[in-house]
Design a protein around this motif. Structure first.
Motif, PDB file in Angstrom:
ATOM      1  N   PHE A 118      35.107  41.225  39.790  1.00 38.75           N
ATOM      2  CA  PHE A 118      34.532  42.497  40.241  1.00 38.75           C
ATOM      3  C   PHE A 118      33.293  42.306  41.106  1.00 38.75           C
ATOM      4  O   PHE A 118      32.956  43.175  41.901  1.00 38.75           O
ATOM      5  CB  PHE A 118      34.214  43.410  39.061  1.00 38.75           C
ATOM      6  CG  PHE A 118      35.433  44.061  38.460  1.00 38.75           C
ATOM      7  CD1 PHE A 118      36.395  44.659  39.260  1.00 38.75           C
ATOM      8  CD2 PHE A 118      35.626  44.066  37.093  1.00 38.75           C
ATOM      9  CE1 PHE A 118      37.520  45.261  38.714  1.00 38.75           C
ATOM     10  CE2 PHE A 118      36.745  44.661  36.527  1.00 38.75           C
ATOM     11  CZ  PHE A 118      37.694  45.258  37.340  1.00 38.75           C
ATOM     12  N   ASN A 119      32.627  41.168  40.958  1.00 34.83           N
ATOM     13  CA  ASN A 119      31.462  40.860  41.786  1.00 34.83           C
ATOM     14  C   ASN A 119      31.830  40.019  43.003  1.00 34.83           C
ATOM     15  O   ASN A 119      30.978  39.346  43.579  1.00 34.83           O
ATOM     16  CB  ASN A 119      30.390  40.164  40.943  1.00 34.83           C
ATOM     17  CG  ASN A 119      29.683  41.130  40.040  1.00 34.83           C
ATOM     18  OD1 ASN A 119      29.169  42.149  40.490  1.00 34.83           O
ATOM     19  ND2 ASN A 119      29.657  40.827  38.747  1.00 34.83           N
ATOM     20  N   LYS A 120      33.102  40.053  43.368  1.00 34.45           N
ATOM     21  CA  LYS A 120      33.627  39.388  44.564  1.00 34.45           C
ATOM     22  C   LYS A 120      33.545  37.860  44.511  1.00 34.45           C
ATOM     23  O   LYS A 120      33.488  37.194  45.531  1.00 34.45           O
ATOM     24  CB  LYS A 120      32.902  39.887  45.826  1.00 34.45           C
ATOM     25  CG  LYS A 120      32.851  41.396  45.974  1.00 34.45           C
ATOM     26  CD  LYS A 120      34.146  41.925  46.494  1.00 34.45           C
ATOM     27  CE  LYS A 120      34.022  43.391  46.841  1.00 34.45           C
ATOM     28  NZ  LYS A 120      34.794  44.270  46.032  1.00 34.45           N
ATOM     29  N   GLY A 121      33.559  37.310  43.281  1.00 37.74           N
ATOM     30  CA  GLY A 121      33.590  35.857  43.135  1.00 37.74           C
ATOM     31  C   GLY A 121      34.958  35.281  43.444  1.00 37.74           C
ATOM     32  O   GLY A 121      35.076  34.120  43.831  1.00 37.74           O
ATOM     33  N   PHE A 122      35.994  36.093  43.255  1.00 38.37           N
ATOM     34  CA  PHE A 122      37.368  35.690  43.534  1.00 38.37           C
ATOM     35  C   PHE A 122      38.086  36.840  44.216  1.00 38.37           C
ATOM     36  O   PHE A 122      37.822  37.998  43.912  1.00 38.37           O
ATOM     37  CB  PHE A 122      38.136  35.391  42.227  1.00 38.37           C
ATOM     38  CG  PHE A 122      37.539  34.315  41.376  1.00 38.37           C
ATOM     39  CD1 PHE A 122      37.625  32.988  41.760  1.00 38.37           C
ATOM     40  CD2 PHE A 122      36.903  34.630  40.190  1.00 38.37           C
ATOM     41  CE1 PHE A 122      37.083  31.992  40.968  1.00 38.37           C
ATOM     42  CE2 PHE A 122      36.357  33.639  39.394  1.00 38.37           C
ATOM     43  CZ  PHE A 122      36.442  32.322  39.784  1.00 38.37           C
ATOM     44  N   ASN A 123      39.019  36.506  45.110  1.00 38.01           N
ATOM     45  CA  ASN A 123      39.908  37.547  45.606  1.00 38.01           C
ATOM     46  C   ASN A 123      41.015  37.729  44.563  1.00 38.01           C
ATOM     47  O   ASN A 123      41.088  36.984  43.592  1.00 38.01           O
ATOM     48  CB  ASN A 123      40.442  37.213  47.008  1.00 38.01           C
ATOM     49  CG  ASN A 123      41.322  35.989  47.037  1.00 38.01           C
ATOM     50  OD1 ASN A 123      42.117  35.733  46.118  1.00 38.01           O
ATOM     51  ND2 ASN A 123      41.196  35.199  48.102  1.00 38.01           N
ATOM     52  N   ILE A 124      41.898  38.674  44.756  1.00 35.27           N
ATOM     53  CA  ILE A 124      42.906  38.989  43.750  1.00 35.27           C
ATOM     54  C   ILE A 124      43.861  37.823  43.497  1.00 35.27           C
ATOM     55  O   ILE A 124      44.231  37.549  42.342  1.00 35.27           O
ATOM     56  CB  ILE A 124      43.678  40.296  44.093  1.00 35.27           C
ATOM     57  CG1 ILE A 124      44.577  40.725  42.916  1.00 35.27           C
ATOM     58  CG2 ILE A 124      44.487  40.129  45.360  1.00 35.27           C
ATOM     59  CD1 ILE A 124      43.835  41.144  41.684  1.00 35.27           C
ATOM     60  N   ASP A 125      44.246  37.102  44.531  1.00 33.12           N
ATOM     61  CA  ASP A 125      45.142  35.953  44.348  1.00 33.12           C
ATOM     62  C   ASP A 125      44.462  34.852  43.533  1.00 33.12           C
ATOM     63  O   ASP A 125      45.076  34.267  42.643  1.00 33.12           O
ATOM     64  CB  ASP A 125      45.597  35.392  45.701  1.00 33.12           C
ATOM     65  CG  ASP A 125      46.525  36.339  46.433  1.00 33.12           C
ATOM     66  OD1 ASP A 125      47.228  37.121  45.765  1.00 33.12           O
ATOM     67  OD2 ASP A 125      46.554  36.280  47.679  1.00 33.12           O
TER      68      ASP A 125
ATOM     69  N   MET B 230      43.282  33.349  35.847  1.00 29.23           N
ATOM     70  CA  MET B 230      43.740  33.889  34.563  1.00 29.23           C
ATOM     71  C   MET B 230      45.013  33.185  34.102  1.00 29.23           C
ATOM     72  O   MET B 230      45.177  32.908  32.917  1.00 29.23           O
ATOM     73  CB  MET B 230      43.973  35.397  34.671  1.00 29.23           C
ATOM     74  CG  MET B 230      42.699  36.192  34.941  1.00 29.23           C
ATOM     75  SD  MET B 230      41.413  35.927  33.717  1.00 29.23           S
ATOM     76  CE  MET B 230      42.084  36.862  32.387  1.00 29.23           C
ATOM     77  N   ALA B 231      45.894  32.868  35.038  1.00 22.98           N
ATOM     78  CA  ALA B 231      47.150  32.191  34.688  1.00 22.98           C
ATOM     79  C   ALA B 231      46.910  30.765  34.206  1.00 22.98           C
ATOM     80  O   ALA B 231      47.704  30.235  33.431  1.00 22.98           O
ATOM     81  CB  ALA B 231      48.089  32.189  35.890  1.00 22.98           C
ATOM     82  N   VAL B 232      45.812  30.161  34.625  1.00 24.61           N
ATOM     83  CA  VAL B 232      45.505  28.797  34.201  1.00 24.61           C
ATOM     84  C   VAL B 232      44.738  28.791  32.876  1.00 24.61           C
ATOM     85  O   VAL B 232      45.061  28.014  31.979  1.00 24.61           O
ATOM     86  CB  VAL B 232      44.717  28.038  35.295  1.00 24.61           C
ATOM     87  CG1 VAL B 232      44.227  26.703  34.780  1.00 24.61           C
ATOM     88  CG2 VAL B 232      45.577  27.853  36.536  1.00 24.61           C
ATOM     89  N   ILE B 233      43.730  29.654  32.724  1.00 30.73           N
ATOM     90  CA  ILE B 233      42.906  29.584  31.509  1.00 30.73           C
ATOM     91  C   ILE B 233      43.510  30.292  30.304  1.00 30.73           C
ATOM     92  O   ILE B 233      43.297  29.873  29.172  1.00 30.73           O
ATOM     93  CB  ILE B 233      41.461  30.076  31.738  1.00 30.73           C
ATOM     94  CG1 ILE B 233      41.390  31.561  32.060  1.00 30.73           C
ATOM     95  CG2 ILE B 233      40.751  29.247  32.769  1.00 30.73           C
ATOM     96  CD1 ILE B 233      39.977  32.120  32.108  1.00 30.73           C
ATOM     97  N   THR B 234      44.277  31.332  30.517  1.00 31.37           N
ATOM     98  CA  THR B 234      44.775  32.119  29.386  1.00 31.37           C
ATOM     99  C   THR B 234      45.771  31.370  28.502  1.00 31.37           C
ATOM    100  O   THR B 234      45.635  31.401  27.281  1.00 31.37           O
ATOM    101  CB  THR B 234      45.369  33.441  29.895  1.00 31.37           C
ATOM    102  OG1 THR B 234      44.323  34.150  30.586  1.00 31.37           O
ATOM    103  CG2 THR B 234      45.879  34.299  28.764  1.00 31.37           C
TER     104      THR B 234
END
Length: 157
Positions: free
Chosen positions: A30-37, A43-47
């Motif tokens: 939300f603070n623009k640290g990452f784009n959506i991709d 999330m797919a790696v850490i979850t």
């Protein structure tokens, strides 16, 4: 410390750490640290790494819900330390790596970050998992839904 006390303390610590990492990644997104991709990849790696641990911990808590007396054996200080230390080290290193990428420190590009994160999880997840799964029976997510609570008087550990 008894084994049961360690299970609850370490288990709740790991669940809180997992939730904290997810919230941290969401805040950075939300603070623009990452784009959506990038965010969905993070999330797919850490979850998945933490979901396996969390599933086993929640299954234990459900199974142990009616146990009021702690009859479990005492555990050594070294075992307690490593039970917290290895998972904590993994959580801290993943959080630092995610934060460093969000602020574009260290990593030249997202692919380098992703490779580093996968390597980090490969190295430490196995060791952290040894301690987590030595305390909590490994439960695939589909088994938890079918298992339900333990019969009365069972699950003292």
């Amino acid at each position: 410390m008894t084994e049961r006390q360690l299970k609850y303390r370490a288990g709740l610590f790991l669940i809180a750490s997992h939730v904290g990492l997810v919230i941290f990644a969401i805040i950075l997104f939300f603070n623009k640290g990452f784009n959506i991709d990038e965010f969905t990849t993070v999330m797919a790696v850490i979850t998945p790494v933490f979901t396996g641990y969390t599933t086993s911990i929640v299954a234990f808590i459900i199974k142990d819900a009616k146990t009021m007396e702690d009859t479990s054996a005492r555990v050594s200080g070294a075992y307690v330390g490593l039970s917290f230390g290895m998972p904590a080290l993994l959580v801290v290193m993943v959080a630092v790596a995610v934060g460093m990428k969000a602020f574009n420190y260290v990593f030249a590009n997202f692919e380098d970050f992703k490779r580093f994160l996968l390597l980090l999880e490969s190295l430490f997840a196995a060791y952290a998992g040894m301690f987590v799964y030595s305390l909590f029976e490994r439960k695939p997510p589909e088994d938890v839904a079918r298992a339900g609570p333990a019969p009365e008087g069972h699950g003292a550990n």
